[in-house]
Design a protein around this motif. Structure first.
Motif, PDB file in Angstrom:
ATOM      1  N   PRO A 384     -28.265 -43.132  -9.346  1.00 48.76           N
ATOM      2  CA  PRO A 384     -27.990 -45.449  -8.719  1.00 48.76           C
ATOM      3  C   PRO A 384     -27.498 -45.659  -8.910  1.00 48.76           C
ATOM      4  O   PRO A 384     -26.357 -45.943  -9.428  1.00 48.76           O
ATOM      5  CB  PRO A 384     -29.060 -45.270 -10.693  1.00 48.76           C
ATOM      6  CG  PRO A 384     -28.057 -44.482 -11.142  1.00 48.76           C
ATOM      7  CD  PRO A 384     -28.213 -43.585 -10.748  1.00 48.76           C
ATOM      8  N   ALA A 385     -27.102 -47.124  -8.262  1.00 46.97           N
ATOM      9  CA  ALA A 385     -26.003 -48.528  -8.655  1.00 46.97           C
ATOM     10  C   ALA A 385     -25.412 -48.618  -9.855  1.00 46.97           C
ATOM     11  O   ALA A 385     -26.245 -48.511 -11.187  1.00 46.97           O
ATOM     12  CB  ALA A 385     -26.581 -49.398  -8.156  1.00 46.97           C
ATOM     13  N   ASN A 460     -32.203 -49.183 -16.885  1.00 40.77           N
ATOM     14  CA  ASN A 460     -32.584 -49.883 -15.659  1.00 40.77           C
ATOM     15  C   ASN A 460     -30.929 -50.036 -14.908  1.00 40.77           C
ATOM     16  O   ASN A 460     -30.852 -49.998 -13.976  1.00 40.77           O
ATOM     17  CB  ASN A 460     -32.939 -51.641 -16.030  1.00 40.77           C
ATOM     18  CG  ASN A 460     -34.373 -51.891 -16.092  1.00 40.77           C
ATOM     19  OD1 ASN A 460     -35.249 -50.755 -15.370  1.00 40.77           O
ATOM     20  ND2 ASN A 460     -34.625 -51.997 -17.120  1.00 40.77           N
ATOM     21  N   GLU A 461     -30.142 -50.330 -16.384  1.00 38.87           N
ATOM     22  CA  GLU A 461     -28.404 -50.303 -15.850  1.00 38.87           C
ATOM     23  C   GLU A 461     -27.717 -49.037 -16.068  1.00 38.87           C
ATOM     24  O   GLU A 461     -27.918 -48.458 -17.383  1.00 38.87           O
ATOM     25  CB  GLU A 461     -27.877 -51.375 -16.591  1.00 38.87           C
ATOM     26  CG  GLU A 461     -28.236 -53.019 -16.111  1.00 38.87           C
ATOM     27  CD  GLU A 461     -27.783 -54.084 -16.326  1.00 38.87           C
ATOM     28  OE1 GLU A 461     -26.534 -54.039 -15.802  1.00 38.87           O
ATOM     29  OE2 GLU A 461     -27.997 -54.738 -17.272  1.00 38.87           O
ATOM     30  N   HIS A 462     -27.263 -48.247 -15.595  1.00 39.09           N
ATOM     31  CA  HIS A 462     -27.192 -47.161 -15.352  1.00 39.09           C
ATOM     32  C   HIS A 462     -25.429 -46.728 -15.400  1.00 39.09           C
ATOM     33  O   HIS A 462     -24.865 -47.611 -14.136  1.00 39.09           O
ATOM     34  CB  HIS A 462     -27.962 -46.152 -14.780  1.00 39.09           C
ATOM     35  CG  HIS A 462     -29.444 -46.031 -14.862  1.00 39.09           C
ATOM     36  ND1 HIS A 462     -29.790 -46.110 -16.167  1.00 39.09           N
ATOM     37  CD2 HIS A 462     -30.290 -46.540 -13.584  1.00 39.09           C
ATOM     38  CE1 HIS A 462     -31.919 -45.936 -15.902  1.00 39.09           C
ATOM     39  NE2 HIS A 462     -31.201 -46.571 -14.455  1.00 39.09           N
ATOM     40  N   ASP A 463     -25.246 -45.489 -15.939  1.00 39.52           N
ATOM     41  CA  ASP A 463     -23.574 -45.598 -15.548  1.00 39.52           C
ATOM     42  C   ASP A 463     -23.250 -44.236 -15.914  1.00 39.52           C
ATOM     43  O   ASP A 463     -23.283 -43.554 -16.347  1.00 39.52           O
ATOM     44  CB  ASP A 463     -22.569 -45.795 -16.478  1.00 39.52           C
ATOM     45  CG  ASP A 463     -20.733 -45.655 -16.164  1.00 39.52           C
ATOM     46  OD1 ASP A 463     -20.812 -44.307 -15.456  1.00 39.52           O
ATOM     47  OD2 ASP A 463     -19.852 -45.893 -16.710  1.00 39.52           O
ATOM     48  N   TYR A 464     -23.518 -43.730 -14.469  1.00 39.49           N
ATOM     49  CA  TYR A 464     -23.295 -42.064 -13.922  1.00 39.49           C
ATOM     50  C   TYR A 464     -21.928 -40.994 -14.658  1.00 39.49           C
ATOM     51  O   TYR A 464     -21.540 -40.174 -15.061  1.00 39.49           O
ATOM     52  CB  TYR A 464     -24.551 -41.163 -12.919  1.00 39.49           C
ATOM     53  CG  TYR A 464     -25.595 -41.480 -13.427  1.00 39.49           C
ATOM     54  CD1 TYR A 464     -26.519 -42.367 -13.774  1.00 39.49           C
ATOM     55  CD2 TYR A 464     -26.323 -39.867 -12.708  1.00 39.49           C
ATOM     56  CE1 TYR A 464     -27.553 -42.013 -13.355  1.00 39.49           C
ATOM     57  CE2 TYR A 464     -27.182 -39.584 -12.657  1.00 39.49           C
ATOM     58  CZ  TYR A 464     -28.118 -41.008 -12.953  1.00 39.49           C
ATOM     59  OH  TYR A 464     -29.746 -41.052 -13.363  1.00 39.49           O
ATOM     60  N   ASN A 610     -27.419 -30.231 -13.444  1.00 37.41           N
ATOM     61  CA  ASN A 610     -26.045 -31.358 -13.803  1.00 37.41           C
ATOM     62  C   ASN A 610     -25.503 -30.722 -13.018  1.00 37.41           C
ATOM     63  O   ASN A 610     -24.374 -31.958 -12.726  1.00 37.41           O
ATOM     64  CB  ASN A 610     -25.848 -30.073 -15.445  1.00 37.41           C
ATOM     65  CG  ASN A 610     -26.686 -30.551 -16.922  1.00 37.41           C
ATOM     66  OD1 ASN A 610     -27.170 -31.812 -16.454  1.00 37.41           O
ATOM     67  ND2 ASN A 610     -26.309 -30.021 -17.076  1.00 37.41           N
ATOM     68  N   ALA A 611     -24.715 -29.688 -12.128  1.00 32.73           N
ATOM     69  CA  ALA A 611     -24.299 -29.088 -11.315  1.00 32.73           C
ATOM     70  C   ALA A 611     -24.561 -30.146 -10.354  1.00 32.73           C
ATOM     71  O   ALA A 611     -23.626 -30.473  -9.293  1.00 32.73           O
ATOM     72  CB  ALA A 611     -24.035 -27.552 -11.559  1.00 32.73           C
ATOM     73  N   VAL A 612     -24.831 -30.820  -9.867  1.00 36.69           N
ATOM     74  CA  VAL A 612     -25.743 -31.240  -8.754  1.00 36.69           C
ATOM     75  C   VAL A 612     -25.153 -32.415  -8.939  1.00 36.69           C
ATOM     76  O   VAL A 612     -24.331 -33.678  -7.698  1.00 36.69           O
ATOM     77  CB  VAL A 612     -26.949 -31.587  -8.338  1.00 36.69           C
ATOM     78  CG1 VAL A 612     -27.319 -32.165  -7.044  1.00 36.69           C
ATOM     79  CG2 VAL A 612     -28.336 -30.089  -8.471  1.00 36.69           C
ATOM     80  N   TYR A 613     -25.253 -33.023 -10.133  1.00 38.28           N
ATOM     81  CA  TYR A 613     -24.745 -34.341 -10.189  1.00 38.28           C
ATOM     82  C   TYR A 613     -23.132 -34.525 -10.384  1.00 38.28           C
ATOM     83  O   TYR A 613     -22.314 -35.412  -9.581  1.00 38.28           O
ATOM     84  CB  TYR A 613     -25.344 -35.978 -11.616  1.00 38.28           C
ATOM     85  CG  TYR A 613     -26.600 -35.771 -11.090  1.00 38.28           C
ATOM     86  CD1 TYR A 613     -26.869 -36.595 -10.460  1.00 38.28           C
ATOM     87  CD2 TYR A 613     -27.376 -34.493 -11.893  1.00 38.28           C
ATOM     88  CE1 TYR A 613     -27.967 -37.258 -10.315  1.00 38.28           C
ATOM     89  CE2 TYR A 613     -29.229 -35.756 -11.903  1.00 38.28           C
ATOM     90  CZ  TYR A 613     -29.161 -36.405 -11.043  1.00 38.28           C
ATOM     91  OH  TYR A 613     -30.614 -36.995 -10.959  1.00 38.28           O
ATOM     92  N   TYR A 614     -22.328 -33.302 -10.878  1.00 39.61           N
ATOM     93  CA  TYR A 614     -20.779 -33.146 -11.057  1.00 39.61           C
ATOM     94  C   TYR A 614     -20.532 -32.486 -10.100  1.00 39.61           C
ATOM     95  O   TYR A 614     -19.077 -33.329  -9.381  1.00 39.61           O
ATOM     96  CB  TYR A 614     -20.840 -31.823 -12.303  1.00 39.61           C
ATOM     97  CG  TYR A 614     -20.446 -32.678 -13.386  1.00 39.61           C
ATOM     98  CD1 TYR A 614     -19.558 -33.401 -13.769  1.00 39.61           C
ATOM     99  CD2 TYR A 614     -21.555 -32.017 -14.010  1.00 39.61           C
ATOM    100  CE1 TYR A 614     -20.010 -33.980 -14.837  1.00 39.61           C
ATOM    101  CE2 TYR A 614     -21.783 -32.580 -15.484  1.00 39.61           C
ATOM    102  CZ  TYR A 614     -20.393 -32.753 -16.734  1.00 39.61           C
ATOM    103  OH  TYR A 614     -20.612 -33.765 -17.216  1.00 39.61           O
TER     104      TYR A 614
END
Length: 645
Positions: A384-385, A460-464, A610-614
């Protein structure tokens, strides 16, 4: 304690705190804690008097009050609760006071105080129910009844609440036997023994019968008396014995059940077959669906219902997958895994719009099945943004938050259990912005597990970048590269193993960032020729990464270079990962879903997601989870390989 003894104890307490992190009063707090543990009020008072202002002062006051709780008056306790409202120490004290009030049967106060708990444990919830039951509140009985088949190993207050159902005749013999079956299903036979006390006298077994059934179920079945089927007790006990045999040998249980099935009533026979089917499914036996079929359409417990789906997935029997999920209780069928697999079953049957409707319900969720649903809908997995940067004012508020300060003090003193409790308690009711500020505070303090856990909570507000922290990059990524490993996979595994706690130690003795077992670490060190290795070095970041990535490479090469198999092997051992392969090619997602160990099944899914997001974070491009999962080759197709620990 004499003055000289106190000074020596103070010096010792100060010595065990790292000088780089010590704060005024830390040593005195440790003395106060030790005095409390030793039950020494004089030492406690001396330490408290020299504490001064300290973040953990509420806990010292908790120690003082806890040591004289039996003698304290209500005003003293209320004064403590009011002074330190918002701390976990207050929550803890209120919970303990509730137990004292319940012993005195001061039910109106139990009800009033329990309502003030912010995160009540199960026993406190049951004390509140007892207070309402004392008023003969019908709604409270309804709430307790909902626990009858789910709370299978109740703490004492809950056991007393559940017994009210017996006295009020809200549960009868059928309900008691159903609870006993559920407890056997959950491998809680000792609790089932206690439940048997609620049966009518005519259906209550002798203790020696129960002991034989639990400890020697095959012998129990072989020695059934001639008239065993004449009573419900005899039939239910025989069905339970079949269940116990099935847990270790489903085929033997099936053979035994075939011999006695004609003497059982439908519900008893069907339940026994469902248990044989479940245990066969956990062993990936081809007969599992056949045995499930003999159970008919009887309602299954949650565990048996889920393993019927998994057996059908292994057999790629999509019609049975659909029927089994549609027969699940609503709450169970609403879990992401069963929404996804029902969608797949619909798609297999040509119901594409119904399948897409199900995928859309979980698409976008940052988890294994949310990722797969995205791909089924033709969407790329995306973050997400990113939320707006945390302002200096937001950072300042997080830094000055009393609960977070207390948690940081516990971390400073290496009291991780207490620190995590205080930290998590302090997050209650925080907005997304406050959570992100707290997460950033934890990151700056290098408390990476709390940074990740806290960022994971936003709605609603995220920081990946915080959710998927990648610390130690100057050490992790070269170590991965040296072993020709995908760094996203390495980080995905580490995030799940240790949450980047360098001195993490599991309950079974695994250590460090990559959670290496002592024997495995020694074996790898010898294999790669690491000189001067001893187990005291396992938490050194460089050594832990060298051993962990070397082991990952060895495991990967021994398992067809398949990351799903290697992830399962890292958690449960290479032998088990091979054993769980099928006799035919198996979709990677099906392999993961049908892993018999709950912990390993959850672990593999999370590592792969996890691996996908990294990968997305490192490379800037989304990567297919389905491609990562691939196809798992049949068992034995890789040829003979070296055995690894």
């Amino acid at each position: 304690m004499k003055p000289r003894q106190f000074r020596l104890a103070l010096a010792f307490a100060a010595a065990i705190i790292s000088p780089a992190f010590a704060a005024p009063g830390d040593a005195q707090f440790l003395l106060a804690r030790d005095a409390f543990r030793a039950g020494d009020p004089q030492r406690l008072e001396k330490a408290a008097a020299s504490l001064g202002e300290h973040e953990l002062y509420p806990y010292v006051e908790y120690f003082r009050l806890r040591m004289r709780l039996e003698q304290a008056d209500d005003a003293t306790i209320q004064s403590f609760l009011n002074r330190f409202e918002g701390s976990y120490a207050t929550e803890k004290m209120r919970g303990e006071w509730l137990q004292w009030l319940a012993k005195k049967e001061r039910w109106s106060e139990v009800e009033a105080e329990s309502a003030k708990l912010k995160a009540p444990e199960q026993d406190a919830q049951c004390l509140a129910l007892q207070a309402r039951l004392a008023k003969r509140e019908a709604a409270a009985l309804d709430e307790v009844q909902r626990l009858w088949l789910s709370l299978l190993d109740p703490p004492e207050p809950c056991r007393l609440a559940l017994e009210t159902l017996i006295w009020e005749k809200r549960v009868l013999a059928n309900d008691v036997w159903e609870r006993i079956r559920r407890q056997f299903e959950a491998n809680k036979a000792s609790w089932a023994r206690q439940t048997m006390a609620y049966l009518p006298l005519s259906q209550t077994p002798e203790e020696k019968q129960v002991a034989m059934l639990i400890d020697k179920p095959a012998f129990y079945l072989a020695k059934l008396p001639a008239n065993w089927a004449a009573t419900r007790l005899g039939r239910e006990m025989a069905a339970l014995a079949v269940q116990r045999v099935a847990a270790s040998d489903p085929a033997a249980a099936a053979e035994a059940l075939e011999r006695i099935a004609g003497k059982l009533q439908d519900s008893e026979r069907q339940w026994a077959w469902s248990q044989i089917g479940m245990h066969a499914a956990k062993r990936h036996l081809p007969e599992a669906l056949e045995w499930y079929g003999k159970a008919g359409k009887a309602g299954f417990g949650d565990e048996a219902a889920q393993w019927k789906v998994r057996a059908a997935l292994r057999a790629q029997d999509w019609a049975t997958v659909r029927h089994a999920i549609e027969a699940m209780p609503v709450a169970l069928a609403a879990k992401p895994e069963w929404i996804y697999w029902l969608g797949r079953a619909y798609r297999s049957g040509g119901r594409l719009s119904d399948a897409n409707e199900l995928y859309a319900r979980i698409a976008g969720q940052p988890n294994f099945y949310g990722n797969l649903a995205d791909e089924e809908l033709g969407r790329k997995i995306a973050k997400p943004a990113k939320a707006a940067a945390i302002s200096d004012e937001e950072k300042s508020r997080a830094e000055s938050h009393p609960g977070l300060q207390r948690a940081l003090a516990f971390f400073r003193l290496d009291m991780r259990t207490e620190a995590v409790r205080e930290w998590n308690y302090s997050l209650r009711g925080m907005s997304d912005r406050e959570l992100l500020a707290a997460s950033e505070l934890a990151r700056r303090q290098q408390i990476y597990d709390r940074a990740i856990n806290t960022a994971d909570r936003t709605q609603n507000e995220h920081d990946y970048g915080l959710r998927y922290l990648a610390p130690f990059g100057d050490q992790v990524r070269p170590a991965a590269k040296n072993q020709a490993l995908d760094d996203a996979w390495v980080y995905g595994l580490m995030r799940q193993e240790s949450r980047f706690i360098t001195n993490a130690k599991s309950s079974v003795g695994a250590s460090g960032l990559m959670q290496l077992m002592p024997a495995t670490a020694r074996w790898v060190a010898k294999k790669i020729g690491l000189k001067d290795y001893h187990h005291g070095r396992v938490n050194e970041t460089e050594v832990n990464l060298l051993l962990g990535t070397s082991y990952m490479r060895m495991v990967l090469e021994s398992l067809d270079n398949h990351p799903v198999l290697a992830s399962a092997a890292y958690n449960a051992g290479p032998g088990r990962a091979r054993k769980w392969q099928a006799n035919q090619p198996l979709e990677g997602a099906i392999y993961a879903e049908t892993i018999p160990f709950n912990e390993t099944r959850d672990y593999v899914k999370k590592v792969m997601s996890n691996a996908v997001y990294y990968s997305l974070q490192f490379n800037g491009e989304p990567e297919s989870l389905k491609a990562r999962l691939g196809t798992v080759a049949p068992r034995g197709s890789g040829g003979r390989v070296e055995e690894l620990p």
